[in-house]
Design a protein around this motif. Sequence first.
Motif, PDB file in Angstrom:
ATOM      1  N   GLY A  53     -51.991  -7.871  11.484  1.00  0.00           N
ATOM      2  CA  GLY A  53     -53.389  -6.858  10.908  1.00  0.00           C
ATOM      3  C   GLY A  53     -54.669  -7.597  10.037  1.00  0.00           C
ATOM      4  O   GLY A  53     -55.002  -8.821  10.425  1.00  0.00           O
ATOM      5  N   VAL A 112     -58.789  -9.759  11.846  1.00  0.00           N
ATOM      6  CA  VAL A 112     -57.484  -8.953  12.030  1.00  0.00           C
ATOM      7  C   VAL A 112     -56.871 -10.176  13.395  1.00  0.00           C
ATOM      8  O   VAL A 112     -57.244 -10.903  14.431  1.00  0.00           O
ATOM      9  N   ARG A 161     -53.469  -3.922  17.289  1.00  0.00           N
ATOM     10  CA  ARG A 161     -53.241  -2.934  18.386  1.00  0.00           C
ATOM     11  C   ARG A 161     -54.626  -2.466  19.376  1.00  0.00           C
ATOM     12  O   ARG A 161     -55.715  -3.082  18.879  1.00  0.00           O
ATOM     13  N   GLN A 179     -59.510   0.669   4.222  1.00  0.00           N
ATOM     14  CA  GLN A 179     -59.588   1.640   4.921  1.00  0.00           C
ATOM     15  C   GLN A 179     -58.177   0.730   6.289  1.00  0.00           C
ATOM     16  O   GLN A 179     -57.724   1.736   6.412  1.00  0.00           O
ATOM     17  N   LEU A 180     -58.679  -0.857   6.538  1.00  0.00           N
ATOM     18  CA  LEU A 180     -57.467  -1.485   7.198  1.00  0.00           C
ATOM     19  C   LEU A 180     -56.502  -2.034   6.984  1.00  0.00           C
ATOM     20  O   LEU A 180     -55.365  -2.567   7.760  1.00  0.00           O
ATOM     21  N   GLN A 181     -56.785  -1.949   5.449  1.00  0.00           N
ATOM     22  CA  GLN A 181     -55.478  -2.677   4.887  1.00  0.00           C
ATOM     23  C   GLN A 181     -53.962  -2.088   5.596  1.00  0.00           C
ATOM     24  O   GLN A 181     -53.933  -0.759   5.213  1.00  0.00           O
ATOM     25  N   GLY A 182     -53.082  -2.532   6.062  1.00  0.00           N
ATOM     26  CA  GLY A 182     -51.541  -2.507   5.930  1.00  0.00           C
ATOM     27  C   GLY A 182     -51.610  -2.168   7.397  1.00  0.00           C
ATOM     28  O   GLY A 182     -50.530  -1.723   7.793  1.00  0.00           O
ATOM     29  N   ARG A 183     -53.384  -1.607   8.618  1.00  0.00           N
ATOM     30  CA  ARG A 183     -52.849  -0.759   9.255  1.00  0.00           C
ATOM     31  C   ARG A 183     -52.675  -2.319  10.756  1.00  0.00           C
ATOM     32  O   ARG A 183     -53.061  -3.407  10.686  1.00  0.00           O
ATOM     33  N   PRO A 184     -51.335  -2.274  11.584  1.00  0.00           N
ATOM     34  CA  PRO A 184     -51.260  -2.840  12.569  1.00  0.00           C
ATOM     35  C   PRO A 184     -52.148  -3.181  13.915  1.00  0.00           C
ATOM     36  O   PRO A 184     -53.024  -2.611  14.361  1.00  0.00           O
ATOM     37  N   ARG A 212     -57.659  -0.818  19.741  1.00  0.00           N
ATOM     38  CA  ARG A 212     -58.057   0.231  18.475  1.00  0.00           C
ATOM     39  C   ARG A 212     -58.224  -0.482  17.907  1.00  0.00           C
ATOM     40  O   ARG A 212     -58.843  -0.247  16.944  1.00  0.00           O
ATOM     41  N   LEU A 213     -57.428  -1.759  16.993  1.00  0.00           N
ATOM     42  CA  LEU A 213     -57.958  -2.516  16.172  1.00  0.00           C
ATOM     43  C   LEU A 213     -57.143  -3.752  16.747  1.00  0.00           C
ATOM     44  O   LEU A 213     -56.156  -4.801  16.503  1.00  0.00           O
TER      45      LEU A 213
END
Length: 133
Positions: free
Chosen positions: A118, A114, A27, A20-25, A30-31
Motif C-alpha cells: 500500500g 504505492v 490492487r 484516504q489511501l492509508q491502509g488500502r492495499p 484500482r490502487l
Amino acid sequence: MTAHPRLPDWQPRLGAYLGQLQGRPFRYGRLDCMLFTVGAVVAMTGHDYGRGLRGYRSRAEGLRKIKPLGFSSHVELAASWWPEISPSEARPGDVLELEGLSMGICQGPMAYAVGTQGLTVVPRSLSLRAFRI
C-alpha cells in the motif's frame, strides 16, 4: 503536452487524498503506482489523466490498455502528459519515476509511492525521472 495548473488549494487536497489511501492495499487497476499518481494529480489539478485506463486486473492487462495509445510503459504515458524535468528540480507535488518503474509524488527529500503493502514513503534519491505538475 499541456499540463493542467495546480489548484490554489492543491496542498490540502493532496493531503486529503493521501489520507484516504492509508491502509488500502495495492490492487492493479484500482490502487497501483500509475493510478496512485494519476489520483494525486487529480487532487492537485482537478484533471483526470487516467480517464478510461482503470479496471485492469494485472500489470499485463494494464500495459495492453495503453499499447493502442502508442505506449509500452506507464512512464512513457506520463511523459506524454507532463513536462519532464531533472529529478534534482522536482518540488513537492511533482511526479517521479522511481527505481523499478514505479511512480510516486515528490515530497521534499522523500516521495509517496504505492507498493505491494500500500501507501509508503521512500527516499527521493530513488528518482530516475521527474515530471512537473
